[in-house]
Design a protein around this motif. Structure first.
Motif, PDB file in Angstrom:
ATOM      1  N   ASN A 138     -20.836   2.263   0.967  1.00 31.71           N
ATOM      2  CA  ASN A 138     -20.840   1.423  -0.240  1.00 31.71           C
ATOM      3  C   ASN A 138     -21.653   0.148  -0.071  1.00 31.71           C
ATOM      4  OD1 ASN A 138     -18.976   3.174  -1.679  1.00 31.71           O
ATOM      5  ND2 ASN A 138     -17.376   2.334  -0.363  1.00 31.71           N
ATOM      6  N   MET A 139     -22.566   0.134   0.905  1.00 26.78           N
ATOM      7  CA  MET A 139     -23.431  -1.024   1.107  1.00 26.78           C
ATOM      8  C   MET A 139     -24.887  -0.566   1.112  1.00 26.78           C
ATOM      9  SD  MET A 139     -21.243  -3.536   1.375  1.00 26.78           S
ATOM     10  CE  MET A 139     -22.064  -4.919   2.150  1.00 26.78           C
ATOM     11  N   ASP A 141     -23.332  -4.903  -2.490  1.00 27.96           N
ATOM     12  CA  ASP A 141     -22.084  -4.142  -2.518  1.00 27.96           C
ATOM     13  C   ASP A 141     -22.156  -3.213  -3.731  1.00 27.96           C
ATOM     14  OD1 ASP A 141     -19.505  -3.151  -2.648  1.00 27.96           O
ATOM     15  OD2 ASP A 141     -18.577  -5.033  -2.050  1.00 27.96           O
ATOM     16  N   ARG A 152     -20.043  -1.143  -4.910  1.00 31.29           N
ATOM     17  CA  ARG A 152     -18.831  -1.035  -5.718  1.00 31.29           C
ATOM     18  C   ARG A 152     -18.788  -2.113  -6.793  1.00 31.29           C
ATOM     19  NH1 ARG A 152     -15.349  -1.071  -0.304  1.00 31.29           N
ATOM     20  NH2 ARG A 152     -16.968  -2.639   0.005  1.00 31.29           N
ATOM     21  N   ARG A 153     -19.256  -3.295  -6.469  1.00 29.47           N
ATOM     22  CA  ARG A 153     -19.269  -4.383  -7.446  1.00 29.47           C
ATOM     23  C   ARG A 153     -20.588  -4.489  -8.189  1.00 29.47           C
ATOM     24  NH1 ARG A 153     -17.813  -9.712  -4.473  1.00 29.47           N
ATOM     25  NH2 ARG A 153     -19.336  -8.889  -2.980  1.00 29.47           N
ATOM     26  N   ALA A 212     -23.961  -9.148  -2.018  1.00 30.35           N
ATOM     27  CA  ALA A 212     -22.941  -9.762  -1.174  1.00 30.35           C
ATOM     28  C   ALA A 212     -23.523 -10.819  -0.259  1.00 30.35           C
ATOM     29  CB  ALA A 212     -22.236  -8.683  -0.335  1.00 30.35           C
ATOM     30  N   GLU A 218     -22.218  -3.243  10.282  1.00 25.25           N
ATOM     31  CA  GLU A 218     -21.041  -3.906   9.729  1.00 25.25           C
ATOM     32  C   GLU A 218     -21.124  -5.430   9.779  1.00 25.25           C
ATOM     33  OE1 GLU A 218     -20.975  -1.372  11.705  1.00 25.25           O
ATOM     34  OE2 GLU A 218     -20.008   0.204  10.512  1.00 25.25           O
ATOM     35  N   ARG A 269     -21.956 -11.989   7.626  1.00 21.94           N
ATOM     36  CA  ARG A 269     -20.848 -12.724   7.003  1.00 21.94           C
ATOM     37  C   ARG A 269     -21.164 -14.215   6.861  1.00 21.94           C
ATOM     38  NH1 ARG A 269     -18.332  -9.006  10.528  1.00 21.94           N
ATOM     39  NH2 ARG A 269     -17.053  -7.462   9.441  1.00 21.94           N
TER      40      ARG A 269
END
Length: 497
Positions: free
Chosen positions: A343-344, A358, A360-361, A365, A382, A400
């Protein structure tokens, strides 16, 4: 007086050992550690090999091992986690060994491809070379080419190279394609010819199938059950192909995805003319294919109609657009879907930004800015991203935090970025294959190194540091007598001490 081997005391309830083990399998590492401090019986139960083997498999370690391969799976899990932490620390701090894969004297690098540490490179001399970066003392062989008619004239330049776990494929400027088996040796096992120049070459990631695009024709080649190569499908399309990929993990005949200017084709043997996407005047700028999805960037009319450039994600089973991501005024120059986490998706843009989406959205991200020119190659996992730019800069990012960990610069644009948990391969390939100032003679080694392109191999595993700390000049052997590549044959072969 209790039978603590067959019956486990759960306070005032006596349970069989197998039933107690089923209860303990729902606990994590910390809970099992706390339970091991309750009593001797609980300690035996909490340290059962079945529990720790299952935890090790759930975290993705030693998936190819059986429970009988280790005597203590708790220690094996601890060692795997320690190694993962060490590798992550080395990645962040750039601790490891870096080496350059050997230059071809007087030759210019044309194309590079990588698969699981195997690196394949093609040069303007027509030579194709193979490296195995998993072994530091591996001697890179030159794959033999099919001789031309009469053997006259200089060999053609290499246009494209592709490699997977079993095959290596090279396409040349004159339209010829050679296929080698990594198990059978340096002689090609298959060879065929196109009448025109090859625009795109694709090799299936996990199977013996390849696709070539020449002119308005896309040809798919694959061996039959007896090993004889055949052409199961040939497709005629309307425009010249810019990008070509084979869908991985397909049973039966191979399935290809081709982008020809503003049309994206889904090429199946049973439905040869299937158009996946077509909008007039909106050309495709990049393409990547996963097992069930295809992602490609489209160039819209821009500020004229207030339509920003986007990346479209299509489902290959339903042939429907799943989502649209990205709103950028710059063109998307590269996209990586097949090696991204679920999903990325990561994409590079000519506006010098690297974006992680992302799916899904349907939004970004992470978006980082760090290249002077457009982004030419990207990959992510990841927690990190690795990007290469047109100016020759390779950047490693923390996803992140959205910060740059380190960077390295070379002269030519970065065309390849590939990494796994412990190694990184980058390739800087020149735009100009015949640089100014080079000699007219083809065999002249005087062409300066800075014009040839370079392949870098990084190793972040601590096991390789002691070996790779040996300088390349000290790895020479007696049979190496050439000196023009700065790797002088030494009188004492230090690598055999």
């Amino acid at each position: 007086l209790q039978n603590e081997i067959n019956e486990v005391p759960f306070f005032d309830v006596q349970l069989p050992y197998e039933l107690a083990l089923k209860i303990f399998q729902y606990l994590g590492k910390a809970e099992l550690g706390r339970c091991a401090q309750v009593s001797r019986t609980w300690k035996i139960l909490a340290e059962d090999e079945v529990l720790w083997y299952r935890l090790c498999q759930e975290e993705g370690y030693l998936l190819d091992r059986s429970i009988s391969d280790h005597s203590c799976w708790k220690l094996a899990l601890k060692n795997c986690r320690a190694r993962e932490h060490m590798l992550k620390t080395n990645w962040k701090n750039r601790v490891g060994a870096v080496s350059q894969l050997r230059y071809e004297p007087g030759r210019v690098l044309c194309d590079v491809h990588c698969c699981d540490g195997l690196v394949m490179a093609g040069y303007t001399s027509g030579e194709v070379r193979l490296w195995d970066t998993r072994t530091w003392d591996y001697t890179a062989p030159v794959l033999a080419a099919v001789p031309g008619p009469g053997g006259a004239g200089a060999p053609p330049h290499v246009s494209f190279v592709r490699i997977n776990s079993s095959l290596a494929v090279a396409a040349y400027e004159d339209g010829t394609v050679s296929v080698w088996s990594l198990l059978l040796g340096r002689e090609p096992i298959h060879h065929f010819q196109h009448n025109q120049r090859i625009q795109a070459l694709a090799l299936a990631p996990g199977g013996p199938a390849l696709a070539t695009a020449s002119g308005f024709q896309v040809k798919v080649e694959s061996p039959d059950d007896k090993g004889f190569w055949q052409t199961p499908a040939t497709f005629e399309i309307q425009k010249l192909v810019n990008f070509l990929n084979l869908v991985p993990d397909v049973t039966g005949s191979p399935v290809a995805v081709a982008a020809a200017e503003d049309i994206v084709y889904l090429l199946k043997a049973e439905d040869p003319g299937k158009i996946l996407h077509s909008v007039y005047g909106q050309p495709v700028t990049c393409l990547d294919v996963a097992a069930h999805e295809a992602a490609f960037g489209i160039k819209t009319f821009g500020w004229l109609l207030n339509e920003p450039n986007q990346i479209l994600l299509y489902n290959l089973e339903t042939n429907q657009c799943v989502t649209k991501v990205g709103n950028s005024m710059g063109d998307f120059s590269c996209v990586n879907l097949h090696s991204s986490p679920p999903n990325m998706l990561v994409a590079g843009n000519k506006d010098r930004r690297v974006r992680v989406f992302d799916l899904r959205r349907g939004e970004a991200a992470c978006s980082v800015y760090g290249h002077q020119l457009g982004v030419s190659a990207v990959q992510m996992d990841e927690w990190k991203m690795v990007s290469g730019g047109q100016e020759g800069l390779v950047c490693v990012w923390d996803q992140r935090m959205g910060t740059k960990l380190w960077e390295m610069h070379a002269r030519h644009p970065v065309r390849l970025v590939w990494f796994n948990s412990h190694s990184l391969i980058t390739a800087n390939i020149p735009e100009e294959k015949n640089p100014r100032g080079s000699s007219i003679t083809e065999d002249d080694p005087s062409l300066h190194r800075k014009y040839r392109g370079v392949i870098y191999s990084y190793e972040f595993s601590v096991d390789q540091l002691a070996v790779d700390s040996v300088l390349p000049i000290c790895r020479s052997s007696y049979d190496e007598v050439t000196g023009y590549n700065y790797n002088i044959g030494l009188a004492v072969p230090y690598d055999s001490i």
